[in-house]
Design a protein around this motif. Sequence first.
Motif, mmCIF file in Angstrom:
data_model
loop_
_atom_site.group_PDB
_atom_site.id
_atom_site.type_symbol
_atom_site.label_atom_id
_atom_site.label_comp_id
_atom_site.label_asym_id
_atom_site.label_seq_id
_atom_site.Cartn_x
_atom_site.Cartn_y
_atom_site.Cartn_z
ATOM 1 N N ILE A 174 -52.617 -17.615 -54.288
ATOM 2 C CA ILE A 174 -53.388 -18.918 -54.816
ATOM 3 C C ILE A 174 -54.688 -18.636 -55.458
ATOM 4 O O ILE A 174 -55.496 -18.899 -56.359
ATOM 5 N N ALA A 175 -55.548 -17.988 -54.210
ATOM 6 C CA ALA A 175 -56.703 -17.659 -54.691
ATOM 7 C C ALA A 175 -57.033 -16.701 -55.924
ATOM 8 O O ALA A 175 -57.948 -16.852 -56.741
ATOM 9 N N SER A 176 -56.211 -15.705 -55.881
ATOM 10 C CA SER A 176 -56.273 -14.767 -56.930
ATOM 11 C C SER A 176 -55.849 -15.178 -58.357
ATOM 12 O O SER A 176 -56.648 -15.224 -59.538
ATOM 13 N N LYS A 177 -54.854 -16.213 -58.445
ATOM 14 C CA LYS A 177 -54.490 -16.821 -59.763
ATOM 15 C C LYS A 177 -55.482 -17.933 -60.114
ATOM 16 O O LYS A 177 -55.776 -18.005 -61.347
ATOM 17 N N LEU A 178 -56.016 -18.504 -59.274
ATOM 18 C CA LEU A 178 -57.128 -19.478 -59.546
ATOM 19 C C LEU A 178 -58.538 -19.186 -59.587
ATOM 20 O O LEU A 178 -59.330 -19.812 -59.917
ATOM 21 N N ALA A 179 -58.677 -17.995 -59.302
ATOM 22 C CA ALA A 179 -60.029 -17.339 -59.341
ATOM 23 C C ALA A 179 -60.819 -18.104 -58.146
ATOM 24 O O ALA A 179 -62.347 -18.372 -58.633
ATOM 25 N N TYR A 180 -60.537 -18.504 -57.131
ATOM 26 C CA TYR A 180 -60.984 -19.099 -55.985
ATOM 27 C C TYR A 180 -61.252 -18.085 -54.867
ATOM 28 O O TYR A 180 -60.305 -16.915 -54.797
ATOM 29 N N SER A 181 -62.041 -18.113 -53.992
ATOM 30 C CA SER A 181 -61.978 -17.439 -52.798
ATOM 31 C C SER A 181 -60.938 -17.920 -51.979
ATOM 32 O O SER A 181 -60.615 -19.059 -51.989
ATOM 33 N N GLU A 182 -60.352 -17.171 -50.914
ATOM 34 C CA GLU A 182 -59.444 -17.604 -49.968
ATOM 35 C C GLU A 182 -60.028 -18.672 -49.150
ATOM 36 O O GLU A 182 -59.284 -19.610 -48.791
ATOM 37 N N ARG A 183 -61.333 -18.653 -48.683
ATOM 38 C CA ARG A 183 -61.988 -19.510 -48.039
ATOM 39 C C ARG A 183 -62.073 -20.972 -48.736
ATOM 40 O O ARG A 183 -61.790 -22.191 -47.964
ATOM 41 N N THR A 184 -62.189 -20.782 -50.189
ATOM 42 C CA THR A 184 -62.010 -22.256 -50.808
ATOM 43 C C THR A 184 -60.723 -22.717 -50.822
ATOM 44 O O THR A 184 -60.694 -23.985 -50.687
ATOM 45 N N VAL A 185 -59.684 -21.924 -51.059
ATOM 46 C CA VAL A 185 -58.602 -22.682 -50.890
ATOM 47 C C VAL A 185 -58.239 -23.243 -49.654
ATOM 48 O O VAL A 185 -57.649 -24.163 -49.476
ATOM 49 N N LYS A 186 -58.384 -22.531 -48.596
ATOM 50 C CA LYS A 186 -58.259 -22.979 -47.239
ATOM 51 C C LYS A 186 -59.099 -24.162 -47.222
ATOM 52 O O LYS A 186 -58.553 -25.383 -46.373
#
Length: 214
Positions: A174-186
């Motif tokens: 998700i982070a990769s596809k939305l160009a977010y950091s994993e921390r942002t997704v969490k």
Amino acid sequence: MTVVAWQDSRSTDPWPNRAGRVWVQASDPLLRAGLRSELDSKPGIELVDELVDAEVVVAVAEPALRDVPVTATRRLVLIADKPREVELWTAVERGLAVLVPRAEVTTARLLRAIADARRGRGDVPPEQLGRLLRGLSLLHMETLAPRDLTLSGLSRREADVLRMLADGFDTAQIASKLAYSERTVKNTLHGLLARFGLNNRTHAVAHAIRLGLI
């Protein structure tokens, strides 16, 4: 009078053979007694003595409407002629499903309105529906959009993350596809779970799908 009606195709009556539990709300005791008398012992109607037990509330326009608590588990049939803007939005907050003009109030019309509300159908005259839609548009443009919120109650980021979870993607994907950091997704998921009182990611996806948010 022509009305604009809608039906939630996901809403079905879970108790097709049981009478609907109805509470009548009116500030005038005589009016309330008259409405209860009209509905009493009618097929499909069970008048209840406590508001908390009701599935459908039949309410006359303000001031009685203010006494109906805000809830997501109850549906409102509002009796009003030309409700003011504040009355319309108060009714929406209290689960407005059907608006019946006073001139159309008959026993048969009320029974149909209650049945529609109970089954998740809506019926609002076009004039009032137009006012509600314009109000929703203003709410979105002036209040929600500047805060990155939508009318669904989700932010765009939350909606995107939930859709990708529903499609089976993990945090890193998700982070990769939305160009977010994993921390942002969490953090997005953590905030979502806390705000809606959900237990985990699976619960969040199920909740969103059940309410039609994604």
